[in-house]
Scaffold this active site. Structure first.
Site, PDB file in Angstrom:
ATOM      1  N   TRP A  41     -12.376  -1.972  -7.250  1.00 21.61           N
ATOM      2  CA  TRP A  41     -13.194  -1.607  -8.421  1.00 21.61           C
ATOM      3  C   TRP A  41     -13.860  -0.260  -8.224  1.00 21.61           C
ATOM      4  O   TRP A  41     -14.321   0.359  -9.182  1.00 21.61           O
ATOM      5  CB  TRP A  41     -14.273  -2.672  -8.684  1.00 21.61           C
ATOM      6  CG  TRP A  41     -13.752  -4.019  -9.051  1.00 21.61           C
ATOM      7  CD1 TRP A  41     -13.767  -5.128  -8.256  1.00 21.61           C
ATOM      8  CD2 TRP A  41     -13.153  -4.423 -10.296  1.00 21.61           C
ATOM      9  NE1 TRP A  41     -13.207  -6.195  -8.924  1.00 21.61           N
ATOM     10  CE2 TRP A  41     -12.828  -5.789 -10.182  1.00 21.61           C
ATOM     11  CE3 TRP A  41     -12.856  -3.761 -11.490  1.00 21.61           C
ATOM     12  CZ2 TRP A  41     -12.220  -6.507 -11.208  1.00 21.61           C
ATOM     13  CZ3 TRP A  41     -12.256  -4.480 -12.514  1.00 21.61           C
ATOM     14  CH2 TRP A  41     -11.933  -5.835 -12.369  1.00 21.61           C
ATOM     15  N   ASP A  62       0.832  -1.212   0.000  1.00 22.08           N
ATOM     16  CA  ASP A  62       0.000   0.000   0.000  1.00 22.08           C
ATOM     17  C   ASP A  62       0.863   1.257   0.000  1.00 22.08           C
ATOM     18  O   ASP A  62       2.008   1.241   0.442  1.00 22.08           O
ATOM     19  CB  ASP A  62      -0.921  -0.024   1.229  1.00 22.08           C
ATOM     20  CG  ASP A  62      -2.049   0.985   1.117  1.00 22.08           C
ATOM     21  OD1 ASP A  62      -2.375   1.403  -0.016  1.00 22.08           O
ATOM     22  OD2 ASP A  62      -2.609   1.366   2.162  1.00 22.08           O
ATOM     23  N   ILE A  85      -6.555  -4.564   7.820  1.00 21.92           N
ATOM     24  CA  ILE A  85      -6.403  -5.770   6.998  1.00 21.92           C
ATOM     25  C   ILE A  85      -7.056  -5.586   5.627  1.00 21.92           C
ATOM     26  O   ILE A  85      -6.727  -6.293   4.678  1.00 21.92           O
ATOM     27  CB  ILE A  85      -7.020  -6.998   7.723  1.00 21.92           C
ATOM     28  CG1 ILE A  85      -6.416  -7.189   9.138  1.00 21.92           C
ATOM     29  CG2 ILE A  85      -6.863  -8.279   6.923  1.00 21.92           C
ATOM     30  CD1 ILE A  85      -4.977  -7.621   9.180  1.00 21.92           C
ATOM     31  N   LEU A 113      10.549 -20.541  -4.757  1.00 25.92           N
ATOM     32  CA  LEU A 113       9.554 -19.675  -4.112  1.00 25.92           C
ATOM     33  C   LEU A 113       8.185 -19.811  -4.767  1.00 25.92           C
ATOM     34  O   LEU A 113       8.070 -19.784  -5.990  1.00 25.92           O
ATOM     35  CB  LEU A 113      10.025 -18.208  -4.213  1.00 25.92           C
ATOM     36  CG  LEU A 113       9.051 -17.137  -3.713  1.00 25.92           C
ATOM     37  CD1 LEU A 113       8.921 -17.186  -2.189  1.00 25.92           C
ATOM     38  CD2 LEU A 113       9.503 -15.742  -4.154  1.00 25.92           C
ATOM     39  N   HIS A 170       2.259   3.172  -9.022  1.00 27.09           N
ATOM     40  CA  HIS A 170       1.994   1.752  -9.289  1.00 27.09           C
ATOM     41  C   HIS A 170       3.136   1.140 -10.100  1.00 27.09           C
ATOM     42  O   HIS A 170       3.537  -0.003  -9.876  1.00 27.09           O
ATOM     43  CB  HIS A 170       0.664   1.573 -10.029  1.00 27.09           C
ATOM     44  CG  HIS A 170      -0.524   2.022  -9.226  1.00 27.09           C
ATOM     45  ND1 HIS A 170      -0.670   1.725  -7.889  1.00 27.09           N
ATOM     46  CD2 HIS A 170      -1.630   2.741  -9.562  1.00 27.09           C
ATOM     47  CE1 HIS A 170      -1.815   2.246  -7.442  1.00 27.09           C
ATOM     48  NE2 HIS A 170      -2.407   2.878  -8.441  1.00 27.09           N
ATOM     49  N   ARG A 206      -0.164   7.727  -2.837  1.00 29.75           N
ATOM     50  CA  ARG A 206       0.277   8.863  -2.017  1.00 29.75           C
ATOM     51  C   ARG A 206       1.762   9.144  -2.227  1.00 29.75           C
ATOM     52  O   ARG A 206       2.197  10.295  -2.232  1.00 29.75           O
ATOM     53  CB  ARG A 206      -0.012   8.580  -0.532  1.00 29.75           C
ATOM     54  CG  ARG A 206      -1.484   8.776  -0.168  1.00 29.75           C
ATOM     55  CD  ARG A 206      -1.824   8.161   1.160  1.00 29.75           C
ATOM     56  NE  ARG A 206      -1.828   6.707   1.071  1.00 29.75           N
ATOM     57  CZ  ARG A 206      -1.695   5.900   2.118  1.00 29.75           C
ATOM     58  NH1 ARG A 206      -1.514   6.406   3.326  1.00 29.75           N
ATOM     59  NH2 ARG A 206      -1.728   4.589   1.954  1.00 29.75           N
ATOM     60  N   ARG A 216       2.251  -4.650   6.142  1.00 32.70           N
ATOM     61  CA  ARG A 216       1.509  -3.647   5.385  1.00 32.70           C
ATOM     62  C   ARG A 216       2.327  -2.368   5.355  1.00 32.70           C
ATOM     63  O   ARG A 216       2.675  -1.822   6.403  1.00 32.70           O
ATOM     64  CB  ARG A 216       0.133  -3.357   5.990  1.00 32.70           C
ATOM     65  CG  ARG A 216      -0.631  -2.325   5.130  1.00 32.70           C
ATOM     66  CD  ARG A 216      -2.066  -2.121   5.527  1.00 32.70           C
ATOM     67  NE  ARG A 216      -2.723  -1.248   4.541  1.00 32.70           N
ATOM     68  CZ  ARG A 216      -3.997  -1.316   4.178  1.00 32.70           C
ATOM     69  NH1 ARG A 216      -4.773  -2.217   4.720  1.00 32.70           N
ATOM     70  NH2 ARG A 216      -4.495  -0.495   3.272  1.00 32.70           N
ATOM     71  N   SER A 232      -7.833  -5.388  -4.616  1.00 34.37           N
ATOM     72  CA  SER A 232      -8.852  -5.961  -3.730  1.00 34.37           C
ATOM     73  C   SER A 232     -10.215  -5.937  -4.405  1.00 34.37           C
ATOM     74  O   SER A 232     -10.433  -5.194  -5.374  1.00 34.37           O
ATOM     75  CB  SER A 232      -8.913  -5.174  -2.412  1.00 34.37           C
ATOM     76  OG  SER A 232      -9.569  -3.939  -2.604  1.00 34.37           O
TER      77      SER A 232
HETATM   78  C1  IPE Z   1      -5.522  -2.615  -0.046  1.00 34.48           C
HETATM   79  O1  IPE Z   1      -5.143  -1.306  -0.283  1.00 34.48           O
HETATM   80  C2  IPE Z   1      -5.491  -3.376  -1.312  1.00 34.48           C
HETATM   81  C3  IPE Z   1      -4.209  -3.460  -1.997  1.00 34.48           C
HETATM   82  C4  IPE Z   1      -3.039  -3.058  -1.586  1.00 34.48           C
HETATM   83  C5  IPE Z   1      -4.286  -4.103  -3.258  1.00 34.48           C
HETATM   84  P1  IPE Z   1      -6.208  -0.123  -0.331  1.00 34.48           P
HETATM   85  O2  IPE Z   1      -5.415   1.121  -0.438  1.00 34.48           O
HETATM   86  O3  IPE Z   1      -7.196  -0.371  -1.386  1.00 34.48           O
HETATM   87  O4  IPE Z   1      -6.896  -0.259   1.084  1.00 34.48           O
HETATM   88  P2  IPE Z   1      -7.903   0.709   1.851  1.00 34.48           P
HETATM   89  O5  IPE Z   1      -9.136   0.795   1.039  1.00 34.48           O
HETATM   90  O6  IPE Z   1      -7.237   2.021   2.019  1.00 34.48           O
HETATM   91  O7  IPE Z   1      -8.123   0.037   3.172  1.00 34.48           O
HETATM   92  C1  IPE Z   2      -1.688   0.184  -3.286  1.00 33.53           C
HETATM   93  O1  IPE Z   2      -1.433   1.537  -3.322  1.00 33.53           O
HETATM   94  C2  IPE Z   2      -1.884  -0.399  -4.648  1.00 33.53           C
HETATM   95  C3  IPE Z   2      -3.261  -0.789  -4.975  1.00 33.53           C
HETATM   96  C4  IPE Z   2      -4.290  -0.738  -4.193  1.00 33.53           C
HETATM   97  C5  IPE Z   2      -3.448  -1.270  -6.308  1.00 33.53           C
HETATM   98  P1  IPE Z   2      -2.607   2.576  -3.337  1.00 33.53           P
HETATM   99  O2  IPE Z   2      -3.011   2.795  -4.745  1.00 33.53           O
HETATM  100  O3  IPE Z   2      -3.681   2.162  -2.426  1.00 33.53           O
HETATM  101  O4  IPE Z   2      -1.881   3.870  -2.792  1.00 33.53           O
HETATM  102  P2  IPE Z   2      -2.444   4.891  -1.723  1.00 33.53           P
HETATM  103  O5  IPE Z   2      -2.854   4.079  -0.537  1.00 33.53           O
HETATM  104  O6  IPE Z   2      -3.592   5.584  -2.363  1.00 33.53           O
HETATM  105  O7  IPE Z   2      -1.286   5.769  -1.449  1.00 33.53           O
HETATM  106 MG    MG Z   3      -4.087   2.496  -0.469  1.00 39.38          MG
END
Ligand code: IPE
Ligand code: IPE
Ligand code: MG
Length: 233
Positions: free
Chosen positions: A59, A10, A182, A121, A27, A14, A175, A55
């Site tokens: 979507w 995650d 979670i 792995l 990304h 940002r 995380r 996740s």
């Molecule tokens: C969780 O991250 C899913 C992935 C890293 C793929 P999100 O950034 O979508 O989670 P929330 O919505 O902030 O909890």
């Molecule tokens: C996690 O990073 C990647 C995915 C959910 C695909 P984010 O895209 O959630 O990045 P932040 O949390 O907005 O910084």
């Molecule tokens: Mg995120």
């Protein structure tokens, strides 16, 4: 050493925003971080690495970001399978494939098939995955295969139908990105996993940070409900 590490990657968006860059740049950098972490797990002889890439709730993001992420997934699968073969990595994808393009579904199947005999792995990518979806789907499949279980079933009955039935439960959960939640990742499988949170964004995470998280894991006493004195017996 942890046998199985699960990661919520995650903070990409940002991280990019802070650098005045579009979220998708984050990304892209996230893929580089993943490559480094895979290599490090391989070197450390970790058995299983499971990463959350998308996740079931993702979507809900703006359509252009969703499209970009799907395209990136397709591109990475295309370009990385050869590297996985060279490094003896077995690839598994977990999650609901029903909303993926037919091209992506086919590529997933072929990448899994090509790497299925590899013995190094085991890398699992969770895409359109949700812990609720996993438990519901497993229950439905179990009941379909064995209708008599509707009268009552055990954890052992359900286990083979969960999407990670081929792996031991994660020992260490990481995380990045500063959030301590979670987010519907491996709900069933994380029951006794050691949790590690870092404020670093995923693109900033690499070999050194992985080692640090493992060092933290190695300080923990895993009691599984027992008391400390029982563990040395
Ligand atoms: C969780 O991250 C899913 C992935 C890293 C793929 P999100 O950034 O979508 O989670 P929330 O919505 O902030 O909890
Ligand atoms: C996690 O990073 C990647 C995915 C959910 C695909 P984010 O895209 O959630 O990045 P932040 O949390 O907005 O910084
Ligand atoms: Mg995120």
């Amino acid at each position: 050493m942890p046998q199985h590490i699960a990661i919520i990657m995650d903070g990409n968006g940002r991280w990019a925003k802070k650098r005045m860059m579009p979220r998708i740049y984050g990304h892209k950098k996230g893929v580089d971080a993943l490559r480094e972490v895979i290599r490090a797990c391989d070197e450390l002889k970790i058995g299983y690495l499971t990463v959350f890439a998308f996740s079931s709730e993702n979507w809900r993001r703006p359509a252009d970001e969703v499209t970009f992420l799907m395209g990136l997934f397709l591109q990475v699968l295309h370009s990385e399978v050869e590297r996985m073969m060279r490094n003896n990595i077995r690839l598994k994808i977990i999650g609901d494939r029903s909303k993926f393009s037919s091209e992506l579904v086919a590529l997933i199947a072929s990448a899994e098939a090509q790497t299925s005999a590899n013995t190094g792995l085991c890398l699992t990518i969770a895409a359109d995955y949700g812990g609720h979806w996993d438990i519901l789907t497993a229950t439905q499949q179990m009941l379909k295969a064995n209708p008599a279980l509707a009268a009552g079933f055990s954890e052992t009955d359900l286990q083979p139908y969960l999407s990670m039935s081929y792996a031991p439960d994660p020992d260490l959960f990481i995380r990045t990105g500063g959030e301590q939640r979670i987010s519907n990742f491996l709900l069933w499988q994380l029951a006794y996993t050691e949790l590690y949170f870092t404020d670093l964004a995923w693109p900033e995470f690499g070999r050194a940070q992985l080692r640090e998280s493992i060092a933290s894991f190695q300080q923990r006493e895993r009691r599984f409900g027992r008391i400390s004195e029982q563990l040395s017996e």
